[in-house]
Design a protein around this motif. Structure first.
Motif, PDB file in Angstrom:
ATOM      1  N   PRO A 112       0.726  -1.272   0.033  1.00  0.00           N
ATOM      2  CA  PRO A 112      -0.138   0.086  -0.046  1.00  0.00           C
ATOM      3  C   PRO A 112       0.724   1.281   0.137  1.00  0.00           C
ATOM      4  O   PRO A 112       0.464   2.333  -0.585  1.00  0.00           O
ATOM      5  CB  PRO A 112      -0.831   0.044   1.332  1.00  0.00           C
ATOM      6  CG  PRO A 112      -0.987  -1.508   1.336  1.00  0.00           C
ATOM      7  CD  PRO A 112       0.329  -2.399   1.170  1.00  0.00           C
ATOM      8  N   ILE A 113       2.161   1.163   0.479  1.00  0.00           N
ATOM      9  CA  ILE A 113       2.933   2.426   0.484  1.00  0.00           C
ATOM     10  C   ILE A 113       3.323   2.949  -0.754  1.00  0.00           C
ATOM     11  O   ILE A 113       3.180   3.883  -1.340  1.00  0.00           O
ATOM     12  CB  ILE A 113       4.191   2.111   1.419  1.00  0.00           C
ATOM     13  CG1 ILE A 113       3.855   2.028   2.910  1.00  0.00           C
ATOM     14  CG2 ILE A 113       5.060   3.321   1.319  1.00  0.00           C
ATOM     15  CD1 ILE A 113       5.036   1.594   3.679  1.00  0.00           C
ATOM     16  N   ALA A 114       3.618   1.810  -1.624  1.00  0.00           N
ATOM     17  CA  ALA A 114       4.022   2.137  -3.116  1.00  0.00           C
ATOM     18  C   ALA A 114       2.899   2.318  -3.805  1.00  0.00           C
ATOM     19  O   ALA A 114       2.999   3.333  -4.728  1.00  0.00           O
ATOM     20  CB  ALA A 114       4.697   0.748  -3.473  1.00  0.00           C
ATOM     21  N   VAL A 115       1.697   1.829  -3.533  1.00  0.00           N
ATOM     22  CA  VAL A 115       0.681   2.333  -4.139  1.00  0.00           C
ATOM     23  C   VAL A 115       0.164   3.608  -4.132  1.00  0.00           C
ATOM     24  O   VAL A 115      -0.095   4.439  -4.865  1.00  0.00           O
ATOM     25  CB  VAL A 115      -0.632   1.393  -4.097  1.00  0.00           C
ATOM     26  CG1 VAL A 115      -1.829   1.918  -4.454  1.00  0.00           C
ATOM     27  CG2 VAL A 115      -0.110   0.155  -4.384  1.00  0.00           C
ATOM     28  N   LEU A 119      -0.162   7.056  -6.472  1.00  0.00           N
ATOM     29  CA  LEU A 119      -1.148   7.957  -6.668  1.00  0.00           C
ATOM     30  C   LEU A 119      -0.777   9.121  -6.422  1.00  0.00           C
ATOM     31  O   LEU A 119      -1.406  10.149  -6.879  1.00  0.00           O
ATOM     32  CB  LEU A 119      -2.447   7.240  -5.896  1.00  0.00           C
ATOM     33  CG  LEU A 119      -2.908   5.753  -6.290  1.00  0.00           C
ATOM     34  CD1 LEU A 119      -3.966   5.509  -5.310  1.00  0.00           C
ATOM     35  CD2 LEU A 119      -3.456   6.037  -7.862  1.00  0.00           C
ATOM     36  N   SER A 120       0.043   9.468  -5.232  1.00  0.00           N
ATOM     37  CA  SER A 120       0.337  10.723  -4.975  1.00  0.00           C
ATOM     38  C   SER A 120       1.024  11.659  -5.918  1.00  0.00           C
ATOM     39  O   SER A 120       1.017  12.931  -6.071  1.00  0.00           O
ATOM     40  CB  SER A 120       1.055  10.827  -3.729  1.00  0.00           C
ATOM     41  OG  SER A 120       2.563  10.484  -4.103  1.00  0.00           O
ATOM     42  N   GLY A 121       1.606  11.144  -7.160  1.00  0.00           N
ATOM     43  CA  GLY A 121       2.396  11.694  -8.179  1.00  0.00           C
ATOM     44  C   GLY A 121       3.967  11.781  -7.818  1.00  0.00           C
ATOM     45  O   GLY A 121       4.454  12.440  -8.499  1.00  0.00           O
ATOM     46  N   VAL A 122       4.389  11.126  -6.906  1.00  0.00           N
ATOM     47  CA  VAL A 122       5.839  11.267  -6.529  1.00  0.00           C
ATOM     48  C   VAL A 122       6.549  10.393  -7.694  1.00  0.00           C
ATOM     49  O   VAL A 122       6.054   9.303  -8.165  1.00  0.00           O
ATOM     50  CB  VAL A 122       5.988  10.573  -4.982  1.00  0.00           C
ATOM     51  CG1 VAL A 122       7.425  10.227  -4.702  1.00  0.00           C
ATOM     52  CG2 VAL A 122       5.405  11.345  -3.930  1.00  0.00           C
ATOM     53  N   ASP A 123       7.728  10.981  -7.955  1.00  0.00           N
ATOM     54  CA  ASP A 123       8.618  10.331  -8.849  1.00  0.00           C
ATOM     55  C   ASP A 123       9.458   9.211  -8.284  1.00  0.00           C
ATOM     56  O   ASP A 123      10.274   9.361  -7.669  1.00  0.00           O
ATOM     57  CB  ASP A 123       9.600  11.276  -9.435  1.00  0.00           C
ATOM     58  CG  ASP A 123      10.159  10.905 -10.562  1.00  0.00           C
ATOM     59  OD1 ASP A 123      10.308   9.610 -10.802  1.00  0.00           O
ATOM     60  OD2 ASP A 123      11.018  11.798 -11.111  1.00  0.00           O
ATOM     61  N   MET A 124       8.516   7.798  -8.375  1.00  0.00           N
ATOM     62  CA  MET A 124       9.135   7.003  -8.006  1.00  0.00           C
ATOM     63  C   MET A 124      10.469   6.211  -8.473  1.00  0.00           C
ATOM     64  O   MET A 124      11.582   5.864  -7.972  1.00  0.00           O
ATOM     65  CB  MET A 124       8.304   5.588  -8.232  1.00  0.00           C
ATOM     66  CG  MET A 124       6.931   5.750  -7.669  1.00  0.00           C
ATOM     67  SD  MET A 124       6.840   5.842  -5.752  1.00  0.00           S
ATOM     68  CE  MET A 124       7.099   4.157  -5.595  1.00  0.00           C
ATOM     69  N   ALA A 125      10.800   6.726  -9.835  1.00  0.00           N
ATOM     70  CA  ALA A 125      12.048   6.445 -10.387  1.00  0.00           C
ATOM     71  C   ALA A 125      13.105   7.137  -9.932  1.00  0.00           C
ATOM     72  O   ALA A 125      14.307   6.882  -9.537  1.00  0.00           O
ATOM     73  CB  ALA A 125      12.290   6.672 -11.922  1.00  0.00           C
ATOM     74  N   ALA A 126      12.860   8.509  -9.521  1.00  0.00           N
ATOM     75  CA  ALA A 126      14.042   9.273  -8.650  1.00  0.00           C
ATOM     76  C   ALA A 126      14.065   8.752  -7.098  1.00  0.00           C
ATOM     77  O   ALA A 126      15.089   8.767  -6.951  1.00  0.00           O
ATOM     78  CB  ALA A 126      13.237  10.888  -8.334  1.00  0.00           C
ATOM     79  N   ALA A 145       0.213   7.642   2.768  1.00  0.00           N
ATOM     80  CA  ALA A 145       1.639   6.573   2.638  1.00  0.00           C
ATOM     81  C   ALA A 145       2.587   7.154   3.935  1.00  0.00           C
ATOM     82  O   ALA A 145       3.127   6.219   4.395  1.00  0.00           O
ATOM     83  CB  ALA A 145       2.383   6.969   1.412  1.00  0.00           C
ATOM     84  N   THR A 146       2.771   8.191   4.477  1.00  0.00           N
ATOM     85  CA  THR A 146       3.557   8.711   5.621  1.00  0.00           C
ATOM     86  C   THR A 146       2.882   7.817   6.794  1.00  0.00           C
ATOM     87  O   THR A 146       3.864   7.656   7.490  1.00  0.00           O
ATOM     88  CB  THR A 146       3.449  10.202   5.743  1.00  0.00           C
ATOM     89  OG1 THR A 146       3.973  10.937   4.317  1.00  0.00           O
ATOM     90  CG2 THR A 146       4.364  10.560   6.941  1.00  0.00           C
ATOM     91  N   ILE A 147       1.758   8.133   6.919  1.00  0.00           N
ATOM     92  CA  ILE A 147       1.165   7.362   8.164  1.00  0.00           C
ATOM     93  C   ILE A 147       1.356   6.079   8.237  1.00  0.00           C
ATOM     94  O   ILE A 147       1.499   5.300   9.261  1.00  0.00           O
ATOM     95  CB  ILE A 147      -0.358   8.028   8.532  1.00  0.00           C
ATOM     96  CG1 ILE A 147      -0.347   9.286   8.682  1.00  0.00           C
ATOM     97  CG2 ILE A 147      -0.976   7.158   9.818  1.00  0.00           C
ATOM     98  CD1 ILE A 147      -1.981  10.093   8.673  1.00  0.00           C
TER      99      ILE A 147
END
Length: 275
Positions: A112-115, A119-126, A145-147
């Motif tokens: 769920p953290i990765a999902v 969804l938040s728009g964070v650049d996962m590749a970076a 994701a933070t919580i």
């Protein structure tokens, strides 16, 4: 816990000759090679990275085997090193199987953290490349994701203290399959906070010792020998010093956990007999 520590210290001092070959071949040498090879990953091309990954995997298996052998010797020092090695040879497959199940469970719980980050728009590749991610476009997903990460980290610490810590000793001494989790949960009942305290203390002390060894010896060997590149004589000598420190703490932790298993098992059996 003080009694368990006393038994651990007694075992290590009384069985140094039997332990030394297992520790050297099963812990120290693999840790030294792992530390020396890791800087090469990512700079050797795809084929080279796959080859290095295979070597790292084999070395990790060897350290697992070494931990099982030390555990078996801690259970029955009178049986000697040959019996401990035979036990490690026979029980490594079940231990690895339970380890795989545990890893899959952790990955599924962390999904769920990765999902949410996706969804938040964070650049996962970076993030995967170790770079600061770009700003998020979906605030609720990032907050979730933070919580979730904080709660998940606390849960992992609790689960490690209650379940994972005693898995290897139980797998070595008992034949329970997936029932190992319930057995570990029973054995650690009532001592969770003590185990967590020991875990945190061990993590802090071992990290400080390893970091100090890397800093001190790395600086000394760097000044005296120097060299450039991912692997140099100075880096290898530094890694030997770091591996020696890590080996010491690894042996202490494995022996301590073995003695903790014996203490909790005997305590539970005494309770059952008294009732």
């Amino acid at each position: 816990m003080s009694t368990v520590w006393d038994r651990t210290a007694e075992f290590l001092s009384d069985n140094l000759a039997a332990l030394t070959p297992i520790v050297l071949l099963g812990i120290f040498v693999p840790l030294t090679l792992l530390g020396s090879l890791m800087p090469l990953i990512g700079s050797s091309g795809q084929a080279g990275d796959w080859a290095l990954g295979g070597i790292v995997f084999v070395l990790a298996l060897v350290t697992t085997w070494g931990g099982i052998a030390i555990t078996a010797l801690a259970f029955d020092p009178a049986a000697g090193r040959a019996s401990a090695v035979a036990t490690a040879n026979h029980r490594i497959a079940p231990v690895l199987g339970i380890g795989l199940v545990t890893t899959l469970a952790v990955v599924l719980l962390a999904a769920p953290i990765a999902v949410a980050l996706g969804l938040s728009g964070v650049d996962m590749a970076a993030m995967a490349a170790g770079k600061p991610p770009a700003g998020a476009g979906n605030g609720w997903a990032l907050r979730f994701a933070t919580i979730y990460t904080i709660v998940f980290a606390v849960f992992l610490l609790w689960a490690y203290a209650r379940l994972v810590l005693l898995i290897t000793p139980i797998m070595v001494m008992e034949r329970r399959g997936l029932g190992v989790y319930a057995r570990a949960f029973v054995l650690t009942r009532g001592i969770t906070w003590k185990v967590i305290g020991v875990l945190l203390l061990y993590a802090i002390v071992s990290w400080v010792a390893s970091a100090a060894a890397k800093t001190v010896f790395g600086s000394v060997f760097g000044l005296l020998i120097g060299g450039t590149g991912p692997i140099t004589l100075a880096s290898v000598l530094t890694q030997i010093a770091v591996a020696a420190t890590s080996t010491l703490f690894s042996v202490l932790s494995v022996a301590f956990v073995a003695k903790l298993y014996l203490a909790t098992r005997d305590a539970r059996e005494a309770i059952v007999e008294s009732t």
